[in-house]
Design a protein around this motif. Structure first.
Motif, mmCIF file in Angstrom:
data_model
loop_
_atom_site.group_PDB
_atom_site.id
_atom_site.type_symbol
_atom_site.label_atom_id
_atom_site.label_comp_id
_atom_site.label_asym_id
_atom_site.label_seq_id
_atom_site.Cartn_x
_atom_site.Cartn_y
_atom_site.Cartn_z
ATOM 1 N N GLU A 12 0.848 -1.189 0.000
ATOM 2 C CA GLU A 12 0.000 0.000 0.000
ATOM 3 C C GLU A 12 0.887 1.243 0.000
ATOM 4 O O GLU A 12 1.808 1.362 0.793
ATOM 5 C CB GLU A 12 -0.875 -0.021 1.248
ATOM 6 C CG GLU A 12 -1.808 1.135 1.367
ATOM 7 C CD GLU A 12 -2.622 1.033 2.635
ATOM 8 O OE1 GLU A 12 -2.847 2.075 3.251
ATOM 9 O OE2 GLU A 12 -3.021 -0.077 3.019
ATOM 10 N N ALA A 13 0.629 2.171 -0.911
ATOM 11 C CA ALA A 13 1.418 3.406 -0.991
ATOM 12 C C ALA A 13 0.735 4.493 -0.174
ATOM 13 O O ALA A 13 -0.449 4.738 -0.327
ATOM 14 C CB ALA A 13 1.554 3.853 -2.432
ATOM 15 N N LYS A 14 1.498 5.134 0.706
ATOM 16 C CA LYS A 14 0.982 6.237 1.503
ATOM 17 C C LYS A 14 1.857 7.457 1.242
ATOM 18 O O LYS A 14 3.072 7.362 1.287
ATOM 19 C CB LYS A 14 1.035 5.904 2.996
ATOM 20 C CG LYS A 14 0.057 4.842 3.417
ATOM 21 C CD LYS A 14 0.082 4.680 4.910
ATOM 22 C CE LYS A 14 -0.915 3.626 5.330
ATOM 23 N NZ LYS A 14 -0.916 3.428 6.775
ATOM 24 N N PRO A 15 1.236 8.606 0.964
ATOM 25 C CA PRO A 15 2.044 9.807 0.762
ATOM 26 C C PRO A 15 2.692 10.250 2.063
ATOM 27 O O PRO A 15 2.095 10.145 3.133
ATOM 28 C CB PRO A 15 1.044 10.840 0.266
ATOM 29 C CG PRO A 15 -0.274 10.344 0.716
ATOM 30 C CD PRO A 15 -0.174 8.855 0.795
ATOM 31 N N ARG A 16 3.924 10.700 1.962
ATOM 32 C CA ARG A 16 4.601 11.186 3.155
ATOM 33 C C ARG A 16 4.060 12.559 3.509
ATOM 34 O O ARG A 16 3.840 13.382 2.634
ATOM 35 C CB ARG A 16 6.105 11.251 2.910
ATOM 36 C CG ARG A 16 6.705 9.866 2.764
ATOM 37 C CD ARG A 16 8.177 9.963 2.627
ATOM 38 N NE ARG A 16 8.455 10.459 1.254
ATOM 39 C CZ ARG A 16 9.648 10.467 0.717
ATOM 40 N NH1 ARG A 16 10.676 10.059 1.392
ATOM 41 N NH2 ARG A 16 9.833 10.903 -0.514
ATOM 42 N N LEU A 54 -4.062 19.603 1.104
ATOM 43 C CA LEU A 54 -5.126 19.341 2.073
ATOM 44 C C LEU A 54 -5.666 17.930 1.933
ATOM 45 O O LEU A 54 -5.953 17.251 2.930
ATOM 46 C CB LEU A 54 -6.254 20.358 1.905
ATOM 47 C CG LEU A 54 -5.933 21.782 2.355
ATOM 48 C CD1 LEU A 54 -7.009 22.744 1.878
ATOM 49 C CD2 LEU A 54 -5.787 21.834 3.868
ATOM 50 N N TRP A 55 -5.798 17.467 0.696
ATOM 51 C CA TRP A 55 -6.287 16.111 0.449
ATOM 52 C C TRP A 55 -5.322 15.066 1.006
ATOM 53 O O TRP A 55 -5.734 14.032 1.516
ATOM 54 C CB TRP A 55 -6.489 15.926 -1.048
ATOM 55 C CG TRP A 55 -6.998 14.579 -1.425
ATOM 56 C CD1 TRP A 55 -8.226 14.057 -1.174
ATOM 57 C CD2 TRP A 55 -6.272 13.569 -2.122
ATOM 58 N NE1 TRP A 55 -8.308 12.794 -1.679
ATOM 59 C CE2 TRP A 55 -7.119 12.462 -2.274
ATOM 60 C CE3 TRP A 55 -4.984 13.514 -2.638
ATOM 61 C CZ2 TRP A 55 -6.710 11.309 -2.912
ATOM 62 C CZ3 TRP A 55 -4.593 12.368 -3.277
ATOM 63 C CH2 TRP A 55 -5.460 11.272 -3.410
ATOM 64 N N ARG A 56 -4.020 15.356 0.923
ATOM 65 C CA ARG A 56 -3.016 14.414 1.435
ATOM 66 C C ARG A 56 -2.819 14.511 2.947
ATOM 67 O O ARG A 56 -2.042 13.760 3.515
ATOM 68 C CB ARG A 56 -1.679 14.649 0.738
ATOM 69 C CG ARG A 56 -1.665 14.166 -0.676
ATOM 70 C CD ARG A 56 -0.288 14.236 -1.229
ATOM 71 N NE ARG A 56 -0.217 13.655 -2.557
ATOM 72 C CZ ARG A 56 0.896 13.479 -3.219
ATOM 73 N NH1 ARG A 56 2.040 13.852 -2.682
ATOM 74 N NH2 ARG A 56 0.883 12.943 -4.410
ATOM 75 N N GLY A 57 -3.486 15.452 3.587
ATOM 76 C CA GLY A 57 -3.418 15.532 5.047
ATOM 77 C C GLY A 57 -2.214 16.281 5.574
ATOM 78 O O GLY A 57 -1.511 15.780 6.450
ATOM 79 N N THR A 58 -1.975 17.461 5.062
ATOM 80 C CA THR A 58 -0.849 18.253 5.535
ATOM 81 C C THR A 58 -1.040 18.695 6.976
ATOM 82 O O THR A 58 -2.171 18.857 7.436
ATOM 83 C CB THR A 58 -0.655 19.502 4.639
ATOM 84 O OG1 THR A 58 0.484 20.217 5.105
ATOM 85 C CG2 THR A 58 -1.851 20.410 4.653
#
Length: 92
Positions: A12-16, A54-58
């Motif tokens: 599973e790929a998760k953005p840093r 914002l979508w990636r949860g900054t």
């Protein structure tokens, strides 16, 4: 992106979060710069970068919202300057 392997064996790929934080800061800087030059280009770029961060949860949500607001302000300034000068472009 960094990859994690859950117990099911799928990768599973998760953005840093650092990438999202960098995008939030970039949207703020580009939105601020866009108030002076290249409004038509930098405004939408700032809006998109802020939305993606914002979508990636900054963790820098305030900076992302400010970048989005500045991107919208870039387009408003461009529209107002175009209406004021009766042209499709403007200069200082």
């Amino acid at each position: 992106m960094h990859l994690t392997a859950p117990a099911t064996g799928q990768v599973e790929a998760k953005p840093r979060p650092r990438d999202a934080d960098g995008m939030a800061v970039a949207s703020f800087i580009l939105g601020l710069l866009g108030l002076l030059v290249l409004n038509l280009f930098l405004g939408p770029v700032a809006i998109v970068l802020a939305g993606v961060s914002l979508w990636r949860g900054t963790s820098r949500r305030g900076r992302a919202y400010l970048g989005m607001a500045l991107g919208v302000a870039d387009l408003v300034v461009l529209f107002a300057a175009m209406q004021f000068t009766d042209t499709v472009s403007w200069s200082l």
